[in-house]
Design an enzyme around this catalytic site. Structure first.
Site, mmCIF file in Angstrom:
data_model
loop_
_atom_site.group_PDB
_atom_site.id
_atom_site.type_symbol
_atom_site.label_atom_id
_atom_site.label_comp_id
_atom_site.label_asym_id
_atom_site.label_seq_id
_atom_site.Cartn_x
_atom_site.Cartn_y
_atom_site.Cartn_z
ATOM 1 N N THR A 133 -93.181 -44.473 95.070
ATOM 2 C CA THR A 133 -94.289 -45.408 95.250
ATOM 3 C C THR A 133 -95.064 -45.608 93.955
ATOM 4 O O THR A 133 -95.065 -44.734 93.074
ATOM 5 C CB THR A 133 -95.255 -44.869 96.322
ATOM 6 O OG1 THR A 133 -96.444 -45.662 96.371
ATOM 7 C CG2 THR A 133 -95.668 -43.437 96.022
ATOM 8 N N ASP A 134 -95.760 -46.729 93.852
ATOM 9 C CA ASP A 134 -96.628 -46.961 92.700
ATOM 10 C C ASP A 134 -97.898 -46.120 92.765
ATOM 11 O O ASP A 134 -98.628 -46.001 91.779
ATOM 12 C CB ASP A 134 -96.974 -48.443 92.559
ATOM 13 C CG ASP A 134 -97.706 -49.030 93.765
ATOM 14 O OD1 ASP A 134 -97.942 -48.297 94.748
ATOM 15 O OD2 ASP A 134 -98.038 -50.235 93.738
ATOM 16 N N GLU A 135 -98.169 -45.494 93.914
ATOM 17 C CA GLU A 135 -99.390 -44.703 94.039
ATOM 18 C C GLU A 135 -99.376 -43.454 93.165
ATOM 19 O O GLU A 135 -100.418 -42.836 92.927
ATOM 20 C CB GLU A 135 -99.646 -44.339 95.502
ATOM 21 C CG GLU A 135 -99.914 -45.552 96.368
ATOM 22 C CD GLU A 135 -100.569 -45.214 97.693
ATOM 23 O OE1 GLU A 135 -101.384 -44.274 97.733
ATOM 24 O OE2 GLU A 135 -100.264 -45.898 98.687
ATOM 25 N N TYR A 159 -100.899 -37.561 99.581
ATOM 26 C CA TYR A 159 -99.635 -38.298 99.683
ATOM 27 C C TYR A 159 -99.094 -38.628 98.303
ATOM 28 O O TYR A 159 -97.929 -38.339 97.978
ATOM 29 C CB TYR A 159 -99.829 -39.580 100.490
ATOM 30 C CG TYR A 159 -98.747 -40.606 100.255
ATOM 31 C CD1 TYR A 159 -97.426 -40.341 100.623
ATOM 32 C CD2 TYR A 159 -99.028 -41.825 99.640
ATOM 33 C CE1 TYR A 159 -96.420 -41.271 100.380
ATOM 34 C CE2 TYR A 159 -98.030 -42.758 99.406
ATOM 35 C CZ TYR A 159 -96.732 -42.479 99.780
ATOM 36 O OH TYR A 159 -95.748 -43.393 99.541
ATOM 37 N N LYS A 163 -95.642 -37.228 96.365
ATOM 38 C CA LYS A 163 -94.590 -38.136 95.890
ATOM 39 C C LYS A 163 -94.388 -37.974 94.386
ATOM 40 O O LYS A 163 -93.254 -38.022 93.885
ATOM 41 C CB LYS A 163 -94.932 -39.590 96.228
ATOM 42 C CG LYS A 163 -94.815 -39.930 97.703
ATOM 43 C CD LYS A 163 -93.396 -39.742 98.243
ATOM 44 C CE LYS A 163 -92.427 -40.769 97.690
ATOM 45 N NZ LYS A 163 -91.076 -40.623 98.307
#
Length: 349
Positions: A133-135, A159, A163
């Site tokens: 993810t870009d998060e 989260y 990741k």
């Protein structure tokens, strides 16, 4: 080509499997433990295919994972299984650590030991494609350029941190053990069959029932929106044509504030199912969540566009298609287990 897809009963995983079975000649093994957010109905279209198998397995169960490797002898793994809801990760971070970190470790170790028993040709053909993810990059200033593959990691939520940890594990297993890895980081996904705890399906769910549409803060958080079908096509391009060790960014080039997203949903619902005084009047601003990032944005990496991928959906065409699907499939939406209680205003898709 045999591809093991983890989390294949999830939102992105099921879209990927539908694409692989319906538009390629890939043989798919779907490995999923069927958590609350699984959408088995999303796989009805491929369930009868002779190129599809399902295995109810938790990726943290090393014995079961190794059994699947030995039974099917996959040529590649596309790893999507994850606990992906930010609010839930704040309420209970342990599940994220177990699935996102420990689960990824188990898959990497299973792949490493599996490859030791394969021929040189089979090892060279194998790919471990980790979907992230870009998060992991954290907060992006409003006037900053979108994230790139070189952006430093700065996760804000449990989260995103788990990741990020899994990304690092994958790269380490590639460098230290020679596992042929490739990574991709995507922006917020949307489309049919998304579990209604995320912003777009939850907004549609609440709006159809005439209930409040909660938005964190003032709804000014910015996300880049990517239709899940465009993402599925990008993932296959990366798997089949990408370079070992490369990281690919997959974005929709459709930055919108959460308020703009909700207003677009309200306006299209008003065309489909007119409501006295419209749906926008249901919008309610609520207290922001801890550590809420203001903006994420990624542009498709040059390496990905060089593989011939481009998005097919604009935000406008994609949101219309998505709203229409949920309106036409209200029986699935209402039976999905959503209760409208979660904010749904910021997590990735």
């Amino acid at each position: 080509m045999k591809v093991l897809v983890t989390g294949g009963a999830g939102f992105i995983g099921s879209a990927l499997i539908r694409f692989l079975v319906q538009q390629t000649d890939v043989f798919v093994i779907n490995l999923d433990k069927l958590t609350y957010a699984a959408t088995p109905e999303a796989l009805d279209a491929v369930r009868g295919s002779d190129r599809y198998r399902f295995e109810a397995v938790d990726i943290c169960d090393r014995t079961a994972v190794e059994r699947v490797f030995e039974q099917y002898h996959p040529d590649a793994i596309m790893h999507l299984a994850a606990e992906s809801h930010v609010d839930r990760s704040i309420d209970g971070p342990e599940a994220c650590v177990q699935t996102n970190v420990v689960g990824t470790f188990v898959l990497l170790e299973a792949s490493r030991h599996y490859l030791k028993r394969q021929s040189a040709m089979e090892r060279s053909r194998f790919r471990f494609h980790h979907i992230s993810t870009d998060e992991v990059f954290g907060d992006l200033a409003p006037d900053a350029l979108p994230f790139t593959e070189a952006s430093p990691y700065s996760p804000s939520s449990p989260y995103a941190a788990t990741k990020a940890a899994s990304d690092h594990l994958v790269r380490a297993w590639g460098r230290t053990y020679g596992v042929p890895v490739v990574l991709s980081n995507c922006s917020n996904n949307y489309g049919p069959f998304q579990y209604p705890e995320k912003l777009i399906p939850l907004t549609i769910f609440n709006a159809l029932r005439g209930e409040p549409l909660p938005l964190y803060g003032r709804g000014d958080q910015i996300r880049d929106w990517l239709h899940v079908d465009d993402h599925a096509k990008a993932l296959f391009r990366i798997l089949s044509q990408g370079q070992v060790g490369e990281t690919y960014l997959v974005g929709g080039q459709s930055e919108r504030t959460n308020l703009e997203v909700v207003e677009a949903i309200c306006d299209h619902l008003q065309l489909r199912l007119p409501r006295p005084h419209g749906y926008r009047q249901l919008i309610r601003f609520v207290d922001d969540r801890p550590g809420h990032d203001r903006r994420y944005a990624v542009s498709p990496s040059e390496a990905l566009t060089a593989l011939g991928w481009s998005r097919q959906y604009t935000f406008e065409s994609g949101i219309r298609q998505t709203v229409d699907w949920y309106v036409d499939n209200r029986e699935w939406l209402y039976g999905s287990g959503a209760d409208g209680s979660r904010q749904g205003a910021g997590g990735s898709g």
